[in-house]
Design a protein around this motif. Structure first.
Motif, PDB file in Angstrom:
ATOM      1  N   GLU A   1       0.828  -1.201   0.000  1.00  0.00           N
ATOM      2  CA  GLU A   1       0.000   0.000   0.000  1.00  0.00           C
ATOM      3  C   GLU A   1       0.863   1.253   0.000  1.00  0.00           C
ATOM      4  O   GLU A   1       1.781   1.388   0.805  1.00  0.00           O
ATOM      5  CB  GLU A   1      -0.918   0.020   1.221  1.00  0.00           C
TER       6      GLU A   1
ATOM      7  N   MET B   1       0.829   4.998   0.896  1.00  0.00           N
ATOM      8  CA  MET B   1       0.033   5.850   1.784  1.00  0.00           C
ATOM      9  C   MET B   1       0.485   7.296   1.656  1.00  0.00           C
ATOM     10  O   MET B   1       1.611   7.565   1.248  1.00  0.00           O
ATOM     11  CB  MET B   1       0.186   5.370   3.223  1.00  0.00           C
TER      12      MET B   1
ATOM     13  N   PRO C   1       2.650  11.203   6.257  1.00  0.00           N
ATOM     14  CA  PRO C   1       2.166  11.884   7.459  1.00  0.00           C
ATOM     15  C   PRO C   1       2.762  13.290   7.563  1.00  0.00           C
ATOM     16  O   PRO C   1       3.887  13.528   7.109  1.00  0.00           O
ATOM     17  CB  PRO C   1       2.682  11.007   8.607  1.00  0.00           C
TER      18      PRO C   1
ATOM     19  N   HIS D   1      -2.815  12.270   8.173  1.00  0.00           N
ATOM     20  CA  HIS D   1      -2.434  10.976   7.608  1.00  0.00           C
ATOM     21  C   HIS D   1      -1.686  10.075   8.593  1.00  0.00           C
ATOM     22  O   HIS D   1      -0.819   9.317   8.181  1.00  0.00           O
ATOM     23  CB  HIS D   1      -1.618  11.153   6.320  1.00  0.00           C
ATOM     24  N   PHE D   2      -2.026  10.145   9.882  1.00  0.00           N
ATOM     25  CA  PHE D   2      -1.396   9.262  10.852  1.00  0.00           C
ATOM     26  C   PHE D   2      -2.032   7.874  10.756  1.00  0.00           C
ATOM     27  O   PHE D   2      -3.255   7.747  10.617  1.00  0.00           O
ATOM     28  CB  PHE D   2      -1.564   9.794  12.272  1.00  0.00           C
ATOM     29  N   THR D   3      -1.216   6.832  10.834  1.00  0.00           N
ATOM     30  CA  THR D   3      -1.685   5.452  10.785  1.00  0.00           C
ATOM     31  C   THR D   3      -0.952   4.630  11.830  1.00  0.00           C
ATOM     32  O   THR D   3      -0.043   5.118  12.500  1.00  0.00           O
ATOM     33  CB  THR D   3      -1.418   4.821   9.396  1.00  0.00           C
ATOM     34  N   THR D   4      -1.320   3.357  11.930  1.00  0.00           N
ATOM     35  CA  THR D   4      -0.662   2.459  12.887  1.00  0.00           C
ATOM     36  C   THR D   4       0.786   2.179  12.513  1.00  0.00           C
ATOM     37  O   THR D   4       1.517   1.582  13.301  1.00  0.00           O
ATOM     38  CB  THR D   4      -1.426   1.128  12.994  1.00  0.00           C
ATOM     39  N   SER D   5       1.225   2.605  11.328  1.00  0.00           N
ATOM     40  CA  SER D   5       2.628   2.416  10.959  1.00  0.00           C
ATOM     41  C   SER D   5       3.560   3.354  11.724  1.00  0.00           C
ATOM     42  O   SER D   5       4.761   3.147  11.759  1.00  0.00           O
ATOM     43  CB  SER D   5       2.823   2.604   9.453  1.00  0.00           C
TER      44      SER D   5
ATOM     45  N   LEU E   1      -1.297   5.814  18.512  1.00  0.00           N
ATOM     46  CA  LEU E   1      -2.220   6.411  17.557  1.00  0.00           C
ATOM     47  C   LEU E   1      -3.568   6.616  18.231  1.00  0.00           C
ATOM     48  O   LEU E   1      -4.164   5.675  18.748  1.00  0.00           O
ATOM     49  CB  LEU E   1      -2.377   5.511  16.332  1.00  0.00           C
TER      50      LEU E   1
ATOM     51  N   THR F   1      -6.076   9.026  16.628  1.00  0.00           N
ATOM     52  CA  THR F   1      -6.922   9.165  15.435  1.00  0.00           C
ATOM     53  C   THR F   1      -5.987   9.385  14.250  1.00  0.00           C
ATOM     54  O   THR F   1      -4.769   9.473  14.428  1.00  0.00           O
ATOM     55  CB  THR F   1      -7.889  10.375  15.542  1.00  0.00           C
ATOM     56  N   SER F   2      -6.536   9.547  13.080  1.00  0.00           N
ATOM     57  CA  SER F   2      -5.693   9.816  11.909  1.00  0.00           C
ATOM     58  C   SER F   2      -5.076  11.208  11.952  1.00  0.00           C
ATOM     59  O   SER F   2      -4.223  11.540  11.137  1.00  0.00           O
ATOM     60  CB  SER F   2      -6.497   9.649  10.624  1.00  0.00           C
TER      61      SER F   2
ATOM     62  N   ASP G   1       8.319   5.613  11.577  1.00  0.00           N
ATOM     63  CA  ASP G   1       7.414   4.535  11.200  1.00  0.00           C
ATOM     64  C   ASP G   1       8.092   3.174  11.342  1.00  0.00           C
ATOM     65  O   ASP G   1       9.263   3.092  11.711  1.00  0.00           O
ATOM     66  CB  ASP G   1       6.840   4.753   9.795  1.00  0.00           C
TER      67      ASP G   1
END
Length: 176
Positions: free
Chosen positions: A71, A73, A76, A100-104, A120, A122-123, A145
């Motif tokens: 993916e 993305m 961030p 654009h924050f994610t679990t990565s 994390l 929220t996004s 990340d």
């Protein structure tokens, strides 16, 4: 999005060839770096966010057909931090705001003061603790990340030197 991430591809039958390449999506091929017959490395090209298939070729024309997906993305972006200052001799919780924050995202870095874990929320929000250090001054806030890539931040945290109170006992006293 911006590309330039080195990825490791595991498989079988890779040849040490000047034509060894990786194809991202339908059309973009880049030169691969041979490590062994089971491992090659490629640098991702710039791409639009979404799922992309990756294939490998030993001769630059006949590509694998496994359709392994990864993916792409959006990068961030760090915008702000709250609170924006705190003691250098104690760790405090801060909230980093951005996009654009994610679990990565697994860590927060306060310039040259080391990495702490990120949570994390929220996004657009990540929580982390400031590192403990005797150093004071403004430090750029960055995110890390899972691939150890650093996202440069647009926020600064002011580490203030001086005494730090972390507990009080008893916390109730009686007046006259």
């Amino acid at each position: 999005e911006d590309g330039d991430t080195i990825i490791t591809i595991s498989g079988a039958g890779f040849d040490r060839s000047h034509m060894l390449s990786c194809r991202f999506g339908c059309c973009t091929a880049v030169t691969a770096r041979y490590e062994s017959s089971t491992i090659v490395h490629c640098t991702t090209p710039a791409a639009t966010p979404g799922m992309q298939a990756l294939e490998v070729s030993n001769d630059g024309s006949e590509f694998s057909s496994a359709g392994i997906l990864f993916e792409v993305m959006e990068q961030p972006v760090v915008i702000d931090i709250f609170p924006s200052s705190g003691p250098s001799g104690a760790s405090i919780a801060v909230t980093i705001s951005g996009l654009h924050f994610t679990t990565s995202i697994i860590g927060c870095v306060f310039e040259d003061m080391g990495q702490t874990s990120a949570l994390l929320m929220t996004s657009t929000q990540i929580a982390c603790l400031t590192p403990i250090s005797g150093l004071g001054g403004l430090k750029q806030v960055q995110l890390v990340d899972v691939g150890s890539s650093v996202v440069d931040g647009g926020a600064l945290f002011d580490f203030q030197r001086g005494p730090v109170v972390t507990a009080l006992s008893p916390n109730i006293v009686y007046g006259d």
